[in-house]
Design an enzyme around this catalytic site. Structure first.
Site, PDB file in Angstrom:
ATOM      1  N   HIS A 165       0.842  -1.195   0.000  1.00  2.00           N
ATOM      2  CA  HIS A 165       0.000   0.000   0.000  1.00  2.00           C
ATOM      3  C   HIS A 165       0.881   1.251   0.000  1.00  2.00           C
ATOM      4  O   HIS A 165       2.013   1.214   0.479  1.00  2.00           O
ATOM      5  CB  HIS A 165      -0.857   0.045   1.271  1.00  2.00           C
ATOM      6  N   CYS A 252      -2.930   1.229   9.353  1.00  2.00           N
ATOM      7  CA  CYS A 252      -3.991   0.302   8.919  1.00  2.00           C
ATOM      8  C   CYS A 252      -4.989  -0.007  10.021  1.00  2.00           C
ATOM      9  O   CYS A 252      -6.119  -0.387   9.756  1.00  2.00           O
ATOM     10  CB  CYS A 252      -3.428  -1.048   8.503  1.00  2.00           C
TER      11      CYS A 252
HETATM   12  C1  CIR Z   1      -3.811  -7.219   3.759  1.00  4.27           C
HETATM   13  O1  CIR Z   1      -2.991  -7.804   3.039  1.00  4.27           O
HETATM   14  O2  CIR Z   1      -4.792  -6.661   3.306  1.00  4.27           O
HETATM   15  C2  CIR Z   1      -3.587  -7.230   5.246  1.00  4.27           C
HETATM   16  N1  CIR Z   1      -2.956  -8.449   5.628  1.00  4.27           N
HETATM   17  C3  CIR Z   1      -2.765  -6.038   5.666  1.00  4.27           C
HETATM   18  C4  CIR Z   1      -3.470  -4.735   5.432  1.00  4.27           C
HETATM   19  C5  CIR Z   1      -2.628  -3.575   5.779  1.00  4.27           C
HETATM   20  N2  CIR Z   1      -3.368  -2.379   5.609  1.00  4.27           N
HETATM   21  C6  CIR Z   1      -2.841  -1.220   5.260  1.00  4.27           C
HETATM   22  O3  CIR Z   1      -1.638  -1.147   4.945  1.00  4.27           O
HETATM   23  N3  CIR Z   1      -3.643  -0.209   5.203  1.00  4.27           N
END
Ligand code: CIR
Length: 257
Positions: A165, A252
């Site tokens: 991201h 996140c």
């Molecule tokens: C994913 O791969 O979607 C989750 N394991 C981690 C999400 C992390 N979110 C973010 O960077 N906003």
């Protein structure tokens, strides 16, 4: 910018099944993840925001990462269309929660075939940088910017090559200061900011959050912590190592608005 509200969601036991690009780190341990989540909640409380804590959703292993299914601006909220199939249904879980804070006119949606993850959106005042990633596509970005413009805000696209991201590698901590790592160090999009370059071995630490003058930094990233303190910020340190195992970090884990 001043935040009044934060939304977080407790991790479930299924967190161990979250999507990861780093299986070598092992699976998150639920008991530790919960402890870290309480510490995160308490750090946020110290920043003077009202914290809404949502219950765990076992059917969605990654649902504690509430930043991805919604983006909340000072003008309204955008329910996203998360790009990972196993996470897409999280949008229907977050929408009613967001609607507690905004009326109908101020809640918009990204519609298929557009996809977008909130982790790809970085707010700098009224400008929103949007990463084009494996999760966020061209059409998602087009819809997102159209919604922003309808509210008098603006956005621009930043193509990503290496990280999951946008905010995995670049984070704005207000006052012109931006933490940059890896592919973002030399991106022309960010040339105008006071860049704090995060060394490769501390890259995960680039994901800090600014909450009302305090910067929350992940535990174990001393160069990042010192650089942020040297800029004059008050800091709080929170261990997010269980979340790191599934590519998650400080930003996140919350929606801040
Ligand atoms: C994913 O791969 O979607 C989750 N394991 C981690 C999400 C992390 N979110 C973010 O960077 N906003």
């Amino acid at each position: 910018t001043k935040f009044s509200h934060v939304i977080i969601r407790r991790p479930g036991r299924s967190l161990s099944q979250g999507i990861t690009s780093a299986p070598e780190l092992g699976q998150p341990i639920y008991e530790r993840a919960i402890e870290e989540h309480y510490d995160y909640e308490h750090a946020l409380e110290q920043c003077g925001v009202d914290v809404t804590v949502l219950p765990a959703l076992e059917e969605y292993p990654d649902s504690c990462f509430v930043e991805d299914p919604a983006v909340i601006t000072r003008c309204g909220a955008i329910i996203t269309n998360p790009g990972a199939a196993s996470r897409n249904g999280e949008k229907d879980e977050i929408e009613p929660v967001v609607r507690r804070f905004f009326d109908d006119e101020h809640v918009k949606r990204i519609e298929a075939p557009g996809t977008l993850d909130g982790g790809d959106v970085m707010m700098v005042g009224d400008h929103f940088y949007v990463g084009r990633s494996a999760r966020t596509n061209e059409e998602g970005i087009r819809q997102f910017i159209e919604i922003l413009e309808g509210w008098g805000l603006e956005g621009s696209e930043v193509p990503l090559e290496e990280v999951l991201h946008l905010k995995t590698g670049v984070n704005y901590i207000e006052n012109g200061n931006m933490l940059v790592s890896g592919e973002f160090i030399d991106k022309p999009d960010f040339a105008q900011y006071n860049k704090i370059v995060v060394p490769e071995e501390e890259a995960y630490g680039a994901n800090c959050i600014w909450v009302n003058g305090t910067v929350i930094v992940a535990e174990g990233y001393p160069t990042v912590l010192k650089a942020v303190q040297d800029l004059g910020y008050k800091t709080l340190v929170v261990d997010t190592s269980e979340y790191r195992k599934v590519d998650g970090g400080l930003s996140c884990l919350s929606l801040r608005f």
